[in-house]
Design a protein around this motif. Sequence first.
Motif, PDB file in Angstrom:
ATOM      1  N   GLY A 336       0.836  -1.183   0.000  1.00 51.86           N
ATOM      2  CA  GLY A 336       0.000   0.000   0.000  1.00 51.86           C
ATOM      3  C   GLY A 336       0.873   1.236   0.000  1.00 51.86           C
ATOM      4  N   VAL A 337       0.262   2.377  -0.311  1.00 51.08           N
ATOM      5  CA  VAL A 337       0.966   3.660  -0.330  1.00 51.08           C
ATOM      6  C   VAL A 337       0.167   4.627   0.527  1.00 51.08           C
ATOM      7  CG1 VAL A 337       1.761   5.579  -1.766  1.00 51.08           C
ATOM      8  CG2 VAL A 337       1.879   3.230  -2.644  1.00 51.08           C
ATOM      9  N   VAL A 338       0.843   5.318   1.440  1.00 49.52           N
ATOM     10  CA  VAL A 338       0.166   6.274   2.318  1.00 49.52           C
ATOM     11  C   VAL A 338      -0.575   7.308   1.477  1.00 49.52           C
ATOM     12  CG1 VAL A 338       0.517   8.118   4.002  1.00 49.52           C
ATOM     13  CG2 VAL A 338       1.754   5.959   4.246  1.00 49.52           C
ATOM     14  N   ALA A 339      -1.841   7.554   1.808  1.00 49.31           N
ATOM     15  CA  ALA A 339      -2.702   8.444   1.023  1.00 49.31           C
ATOM     16  C   ALA A 339      -2.776   9.824   1.661  1.00 49.31           C
ATOM     17  CB  ALA A 339      -4.096   7.846   0.896  1.00 49.31           C
ATOM     18  N   ASP A 340      -2.504  10.856   0.857  1.00 52.52           N
ATOM     19  CA  ASP A 340      -2.609  12.238   1.307  1.00 52.52           C
ATOM     20  C   ASP A 340      -3.596  13.036   0.460  1.00 52.52           C
ATOM     21  OD1 ASP A 340      -0.532  12.036   3.337  1.00 52.52           O
ATOM     22  OD2 ASP A 340       0.858  11.854   1.657  1.00 52.52           O
ATOM     23  N   SER A 341      -4.233  12.366  -0.510  1.00 50.98           N
ATOM     24  CA  SER A 341      -5.159  13.027  -1.428  1.00 50.98           C
ATOM     25  C   SER A 341      -6.195  12.012  -1.885  1.00 50.98           C
ATOM     26  CB  SER A 341      -4.399  13.569  -2.641  1.00 50.98           C
ATOM     27  OG  SER A 341      -5.273  13.799  -3.731  1.00 50.98           O
ATOM     28  N   PRO A 342      -7.422  12.446  -2.205  1.00 50.46           N
ATOM     29  CA  PRO A 342      -8.408  11.522  -2.764  1.00 50.46           C
ATOM     30  C   PRO A 342      -8.109  11.128  -4.215  1.00 50.46           C
ATOM     31  CG  PRO A 342      -9.448  13.478  -1.825  1.00 50.46           C
ATOM     32  CD  PRO A 342      -7.994  13.767  -1.943  1.00 50.46           C
ATOM     33  N   ILE A 343      -7.058  11.697  -4.786  1.00 50.48           N
ATOM     34  CA  ILE A 343      -6.657  11.365  -6.157  1.00 50.48           C
ATOM     35  C   ILE A 343      -5.343  10.600  -6.092  1.00 50.48           C
ATOM     36  CG2 ILE A 343      -6.047  12.288  -8.420  1.00 50.48           C
ATOM     37  CD1 ILE A 343      -7.857  14.663  -7.843  1.00 50.48           C
ATOM     38  N   PRO A 344      -5.299   9.369  -6.590  1.00 52.06           N
ATOM     39  CA  PRO A 344      -4.116   8.515  -6.398  1.00 52.06           C
ATOM     40  C   PRO A 344      -2.927   8.942  -7.246  1.00 52.06           C
ATOM     41  CG  PRO A 344      -5.732   7.417  -7.775  1.00 52.06           C
ATOM     42  CD  PRO A 344      -6.380   8.676  -7.301  1.00 52.06           C
ATOM     43  N   PRO A 345      -1.721   8.573  -6.857  1.00 53.07           N
ATOM     44  CA  PRO A 345      -0.532   8.876  -7.655  1.00 53.07           C
ATOM     45  C   PRO A 345      -0.611   8.170  -9.007  1.00 53.07           C
ATOM     46  CG  PRO A 345      -0.020   7.304  -5.901  1.00 53.07           C
ATOM     47  CD  PRO A 345      -1.400   7.801  -5.643  1.00 53.07           C
ATOM     48  N   GLY A 346      -0.171   8.885 -10.037  1.00 56.39           N
ATOM     49  CA  GLY A 346      -0.237   8.333 -11.387  1.00 56.39           C
ATOM     50  C   GLY A 346      -1.425   8.840 -12.170  1.00 56.39           C
ATOM     51  N   ASN A 347      -2.455   9.340 -11.472  1.00 60.72           N
ATOM     52  CA  ASN A 347      -3.605   9.893 -12.164  1.00 60.72           C
ATOM     53  C   ASN A 347      -3.252  11.267 -12.741  1.00 60.72           C
ATOM     54  OD1 ASN A 347      -6.268  11.639 -12.183  1.00 60.72           O
ATOM     55  ND2 ASN A 347      -6.948   9.500 -12.136  1.00 60.72           N
ATOM     56  N   TRP A 348      -3.850  11.598 -13.894  1.00 61.26           N
ATOM     57  CA  TRP A 348      -3.517  12.843 -14.586  1.00 61.26           C
ATOM     58  C   TRP A 348      -3.812  14.087 -13.744  1.00 61.26           C
ATOM     59  CZ3 TRP A 348      -7.339  16.478 -15.469  1.00 61.26           C
ATOM     60  CH2 TRP A 348      -8.666  16.047 -15.339  1.00 61.26           C
ATOM     61  N   ALA A 349      -4.717  13.986 -12.768  1.00 64.68           N
ATOM     62  CA  ALA A 349      -5.118  15.147 -11.976  1.00 64.68           C
ATOM     63  C   ALA A 349      -4.421  15.208 -10.616  1.00 64.68           C
ATOM     64  CB  ALA A 349      -6.627  15.150 -11.786  1.00 64.68           C
ATOM     65  N   ARG A 350      -3.524  14.310 -10.340  1.00 65.89           N
ATOM     66  CA  ARG A 350      -2.840  14.290  -9.048  1.00 65.89           C
ATOM     67  C   ARG A 350      -1.982  15.543  -8.870  1.00 65.89           C
ATOM     68  NH1 ARG A 350      -2.067  11.391  -4.041  1.00 65.89           N
ATOM     69  NH2 ARG A 350       0.052  11.867  -3.358  1.00 65.89           N
ATOM     70  N   PRO A 352       1.077  17.575  -8.025  1.00 68.36           N
ATOM     71  CA  PRO A 352       2.481  17.137  -8.012  1.00 68.36           C
ATOM     72  C   PRO A 352       3.271  17.608  -6.797  1.00 68.36           C
ATOM     73  CG  PRO A 352       2.204  18.999  -9.494  1.00 68.36           C
ATOM     74  CD  PRO A 352       0.824  18.657  -8.995  1.00 68.36           C
ATOM     75  N   GLN A 353       2.762  18.604  -6.068  1.00 69.18           N
ATOM     76  CA  GLN A 353       3.532  19.165  -4.960  1.00 69.18           C
ATOM     77  C   GLN A 353       2.734  19.181  -3.663  1.00 69.18           C
ATOM     78  OE1 GLN A 353       4.520  22.976  -6.706  1.00 69.18           O
ATOM     79  NE2 GLN A 353       6.442  22.208  -7.517  1.00 69.18           N
ATOM     80  N   LEU A 354       1.839  18.242  -3.521  1.00 66.83           N
ATOM     81  CA  LEU A 354       1.017  18.192  -2.324  1.00 66.83           C
ATOM     82  C   LEU A 354       1.855  17.732  -1.135  1.00 66.83           C
ATOM     83  CD1 LEU A 354      -2.043  18.704  -1.799  1.00 66.83           C
ATOM     84  CD2 LEU A 354      -2.327  16.226  -1.819  1.00 66.83           C
ATOM     85  N   SER A 355       1.757  18.459  -0.040  1.00 68.12           N
ATOM     86  CA  SER A 355       2.539  18.113   1.147  1.00 68.12           C
ATOM     87  C   SER A 355       1.997  16.840   1.786  1.00 68.12           C
ATOM     88  CB  SER A 355       2.492  19.251   2.166  1.00 68.12           C
ATOM     89  OG  SER A 355       3.030  20.429   1.625  1.00 68.12           O
ATOM     90  N   PRO A 356       2.856  15.941   2.205  1.00 69.50           N
ATOM     91  CA  PRO A 356       2.383  14.733   2.893  1.00 69.50           C
ATOM     92  C   PRO A 356       1.865  15.079   4.287  1.00 69.50           C
ATOM     93  CG  PRO A 356       4.784  14.800   2.891  1.00 69.50           C
ATOM     94  CD  PRO A 356       4.330  15.940   2.031  1.00 69.50           C
ATOM     95  N   VAL A 357       0.873  14.316   4.729  1.00 72.07           N
ATOM     96  CA  VAL A 357       0.345  14.471   6.087  1.00 72.07           C
ATOM     97  C   VAL A 357       1.149  13.536   6.981  1.00 72.07           C
ATOM     98  CG1 VAL A 357      -1.669  14.242   7.583  1.00 72.07           C
ATOM     99  CG2 VAL A 357      -1.937  15.073   5.236  1.00 72.07           C
ATOM    100  N   PRO A 358       1.917  14.075   7.920  1.00 75.32           N
ATOM    101  CA  PRO A 358       2.836  13.222   8.698  1.00 75.32           C
ATOM    102  C   PRO A 358       2.120  12.522   9.848  1.00 75.32           C
ATOM    103  CG  PRO A 358       3.047  15.488   9.418  1.00 75.32           C
ATOM    104  CD  PRO A 358       2.050  15.499   8.291  1.00 75.32           C
ATOM    105  N   TYR A 359       2.809  11.565  10.402  1.00 75.19           N
ATOM    106  CA  TYR A 359       2.385  10.964  11.668  1.00 75.19           C
ATOM    107  C   TYR A 359       2.968  11.822  12.775  1.00 75.19           C
ATOM    108  CZ  TYR A 359       2.494   7.719  15.653  1.00 75.19           C
ATOM    109  OH  TYR A 359       2.357   7.155  16.895  1.00 75.19           O
ATOM    110  N   GLN A 500      -7.652  19.291  -3.947  1.00 76.92           N
ATOM    111  CA  GLN A 500      -6.793  18.496  -3.066  1.00 76.92           C
ATOM    112  C   GLN A 500      -6.194  19.343  -1.942  1.00 76.92           C
ATOM    113  OE1 GLN A 500      -4.325  15.557  -5.646  1.00 76.92           O
ATOM    114  NE2 GLN A 500      -5.310  16.919  -7.105  1.00 76.92           N
ATOM    115  N   GLU A 501      -5.855  20.581  -2.262  1.00 74.70           N
ATOM    116  CA  GLU A 501      -5.347  21.480  -1.225  1.00 74.70           C
ATOM    117  C   GLU A 501      -6.421  21.757  -0.168  1.00 74.70           C
ATOM    118  OE1 GLU A 501      -2.399  23.863  -4.364  1.00 74.70           O
ATOM    119  OE2 GLU A 501      -4.202  24.812  -3.551  1.00 74.70           O
ATOM    120  N   LEU A 502      -7.643  22.007  -0.623  1.00 77.40           N
ATOM    121  CA  LEU A 502      -8.746  22.260   0.301  1.00 77.40           C
ATOM    122  C   LEU A 502      -9.076  21.016   1.129  1.00 77.40           C
ATOM    123  CD1 LEU A 502     -11.097  24.385  -1.998  1.00 77.40           C
ATOM    124  CD2 LEU A 502      -9.883  25.185   0.048  1.00 77.40           C
ATOM    125  N   PHE A 503      -8.953  19.849   0.522  1.00 77.96           N
ATOM    126  CA  PHE A 503      -9.241  18.608   1.237  1.00 77.96           C
ATOM    127  C   PHE A 503      -8.287  18.454   2.422  1.00 77.96           C
ATOM    128  CE2 PHE A 503      -9.550  14.209   2.290  1.00 77.96           C
ATOM    129  CZ  PHE A 503     -10.800  13.791   1.880  1.00 77.96           C
TER     130      PHE A 503
END
Length: 558
Positions: A336-350, A352-359, A500-503
């Motif tokens: 699995g890959v940690v999710a930080d957006s409702p749009i998965p990596p590799g999708n055209w709308a992802r 590119p510079q979204l900050s990860p949500v840390p633990y 994604q930023e608003l999410f």
Amino acid sequence: MATRPRDPTLARGLYFPLILLTLTALGLGTMMLSLILRAGVETVPARGGHYTEAIGGPITTLNPLQVQPGDPEAELTRLIFNGLVQLNEQGLPVGDLAQRWEVSEDGLRYTFYLRPNVRWHDGAPFTVEDVLFTVRLLQSEELPGPPERARLWQSIEVIPVNSLTVQFRLPEPLALFPDLLTFGILPAHRLRDVPPAQLNTHPFHLNPIGTGPYRVETVRVEEGRIQQIVLSANPQYFRGPPLLERLEFRIFPDTRTALQAYRAGEVQGIARIFPTDLDQVRALPSLNLFSAVLSSYEVILLNHASPLFREAEVRQALWLALDRQRLIDRFLAGQGVVADSPIPPGNWARHPQLSPVPYDPAKARALLEARGWVIPEGGTIRQKGDQVLRFRLAASADGFHEVLAQEIARQWEEIGVKVDVDPIPGDLVGQVLAPRQFDAALVEIMVPGDPDPYPFWHETQVETGQNYGRFRDRDISEVIEEARRVFDIARRRELYWRFQELFQKKVPAILLYYPVYTFAVDERISGIQVGALLNTPADRLDGITGWYTLVRRRIIVR
């Protein structure tokens, strides 16, 4: 008696041809030697051979209008049928049975130009009549399926322009409309006289014909369930015949029995390998693993009608308090890959510079305390006045989600949040989500193709749509609305980035991870290529026309 002298002219006539033949032979020999020295032999794929795969069940139909994207049937119907449109590995629509399409300036008319010379498996030509027939089926309330599907297609007018051109007229602009046309087209000449309500019982649903690369050869049914399906290569396939001549799918109840069948030489591949079975598969060196991120995400939906979740800081704290990588490592064996957006990596709308949500449990505690949620002296659960930060987490009682939910509850307890896990047997959507009878719910959301957030996050979907958490936010809704109306792909991408930023800022729900889909194929099967992102599990078979087991040798000159 004197002998007659040899004719000198004749002697000269034989002499020169002999010289010429000798020189020619020497020249040819030299040329052949040169070619041999410069030539090589390469191995190339050859048509023929077969592939047998173990696939999970049950398999109940081969009618593409009766299956959902995540169903095992969808993998089989993908081989038999085509849609007007298909999705590429970035989730963008590209032509399938349609060569191309045009959109009117007002965004209300889509005109699709169909491929010529496409034929059904029985040899009949594919025409616009097949498109009209299939769409009218979808418009019928008698066709078994979700009622919202019929309502959607009833709002769309479909008009034949000529035998290879069809036009759709929409009530309002919808930029993602081509994504809705990936469903398999059915043959009008075979089903025109069948009432929609009877399609599920008609012989077609187990023995269909399509336009795809493979056609149904045999289907074995035992005790009302499909046990085996054999497909043969379609020599008239419009993209060219596949290399493998025969595919066989055998239905197994679980990976354990599928692995037993592989060890016994009964199958050459397994359609899906779950994380719990990875070690067994890795112990078989002849079985190759292929993996890709699946275009879906595991998420904890929060019911925003609850006063506990009305503050964004509380929702942010719950997100920060989860060690999601630990969840992936412990329960998914790293798949699995940690999710930080409702749009998965590799999708055209992802983004590119979204900050990860840390633990960051320390920051989570600080956020809660800043909003007045404190642990009373001698207590363990946070309170704010008369409110106690305690709620129930619904999860499917499937053996996996239940234990995953228990670990999530344990991690939240470390920051003073008490969670009671509520295992739900059977239909989680029907029992809990649709009636909005939950505090929080652990679910998986699939987002194949265009990652349109409207169904799950727009405020109009709170009461009757799929916005089960009753999340209302005007900023997010406005971005979603504009993204549906705009046809410029660059502008739509910007709007999805803003969403994604608003999410991340407003935290409508708590994202956990994107699952990784893994399947296994014997090393004797070659030509397998898988992209980084699978829109649906069926995408793993998109390149199956290039899989092969047989090879031939040919001489090449460098």
